[in-house]
Design a protein around this motif. Structure first.
Motif, PDB file in Angstrom:
ATOM      1  N   ASP A   6      43.974 -50.681  44.324  1.00  0.00           N
ATOM      2  CA  ASP A   6      44.678 -50.353  45.567  1.00  0.00           C
ATOM      3  C   ASP A   6      45.027 -51.626  46.335  1.00  0.00           C
ATOM      4  N   GLU A   7      46.242 -52.100  46.146  1.00  0.00           N
ATOM      5  CA  GLU A   7      46.733 -53.292  46.861  1.00  0.00           C
ATOM      6  C   GLU A   7      45.722 -54.428  46.821  1.00  0.00           C
ATOM      7  N   SER A  24      47.096 -44.524  48.728  1.00  0.00           N
ATOM      8  CA  SER A  24      45.635 -44.674  48.710  1.00  0.00           C
ATOM      9  C   SER A  24      44.950 -43.319  48.622  1.00  0.00           C
TER      10      SER A  24
HETATM   11 MG   LIG Z   1      47.098 -47.652  51.070  1.00  0.00          MG
END
Ligand SMILES: [Mg+2]
Ligand SMILES: Nc1ncnc2c1ncn2[C@@H]1O[C@H](COP(=O)(O)OP(=O)(O)O)[C@@H](O)[C@H]1O
Length: 255
Positions: free
Chosen positions: A173-174, A48
């Motif tokens: 991001d995820e 991240s």
């Molecule tokens: Mg992360």
């Protein structure tokens, strides 16, 4: 100046610390123009942070970061605001938690930034928004409020909203990690369609290894703030060279 050969994203020798904690050290990474990369690695490895640095949301303590050749950081020195804004305009990001504006309709969520940032006319912004909602299969939700949507629908709106600023590079991001399992598929399907039909560069942080395998031109495995190994999905998943990669994969994907 920008040219075809220039990477979409370039990290060179990047060091990132939070206080005493070093999160990235001598971090090198490139995302080619048009390339689809899956970034994988254990929790806390810095994935991240990489995306947030690219989005100019984080300071760094050393190194160079460029977006389509435009510097964000040069040898640890921040670019000026005009350059940062130019670099930033090339990127869109979708987060794990959708961050939709709760007090705006779905349509308004999609038209706000194009109107404010890109000075689009209201009717033009709305027309584009409807086209994007159609693309993510939600044109009937234009007048809905975010709270009326399922998690999967919210995330598809968040993707459409990022696309509305017409970025060259999309960062994810995820984006399926916060979803109920039955909604993961509809979001991955949108990502798959985007990956196959656009020339955008895409950097996807994910724990969905099966999806990464089919989506990515290249998979990058990072651990402890460094790239451990990178390669085509068949090689990285099928025949990882590094012991650390093997250990990680054996934990996250059934053999
Ligand atoms: Mg992360
Ligand atoms: N705002 C912050 N302050 C202090 N430490 C942070 C902050 N954000 C992230 N970290 C630390 O940086 C490391 C990398 O975090 P992150 O990039 O979120 O990893 P990942 O996304 O791979 O799980 C972790 O050890 C995390 O605890």
């Amino acid at each position: 100046m920008s040219s075809i050969a220039e990477p979409a994203l370039e990290f060179r020798n990047v060091t990132k610390r939070y206080g005493e904690t070093t999160v990235l050290e001598d971090f090198d990474f490139q995302l080619g123009a048009g390339e689809k990369v899956a970034l994988i690695g254990p929790s806390g490895s810095g994935k991240s942070t990489v995306l947030r640095i690219a989005m100019a949301l984080e300071d760094i303590q050393g190194g160079t970061v460029r977006v389509h050749g435009i510097p964000l950081w040069l040898d640890g020195v921040a670019a000026d605001r005009a350059q940062t804004r130019r670099a930033r305009a090339r990127l869109g990001m979708v987060f794990q938690h959708f961050h939709l504006f709760p007090h705006l309709s779905v349509l308004e969520n999609l038209t706000l930034a194009p109107r404010l940032v890109n000075k689009k006319k209201a009717d033009e912004a709305a027309e584009q928004a409807i086209a994007l909602l159609r693309r993510v299969g939600l044109e009937d939700k234009a007048q809905a409020w975010p709270e009326q949507l399922s998690g999967g629908q919210k995330q598809r709106v968040a993707i459409a909203r990022a696309l509305a600023l017409q970025p060259d590079i999309m960062l994810f991001d995820e984006v399926t990690s916060a979803l109920d399992p039955e909604m993961v598929g509809e979001v991955l399907e949108v990502l798959r369609e985007l990956g196959e039909t656009t020339s955008m560069s895409m950097l996807l942080v994910t724990h969905e290894m099966a999806f990464a395998r089919q989506f990515a031109d290249r998979v990058v495995f990072m651990d402890g703030g460094k790239v451990v190994e990178a390669g085509p999905p068949e090689e990285l998943f099928g025949n990882p060279r590094e012991e650390r990669t093997r250990q990680f994969l054996s934990r996250v994907q059934p053999m």
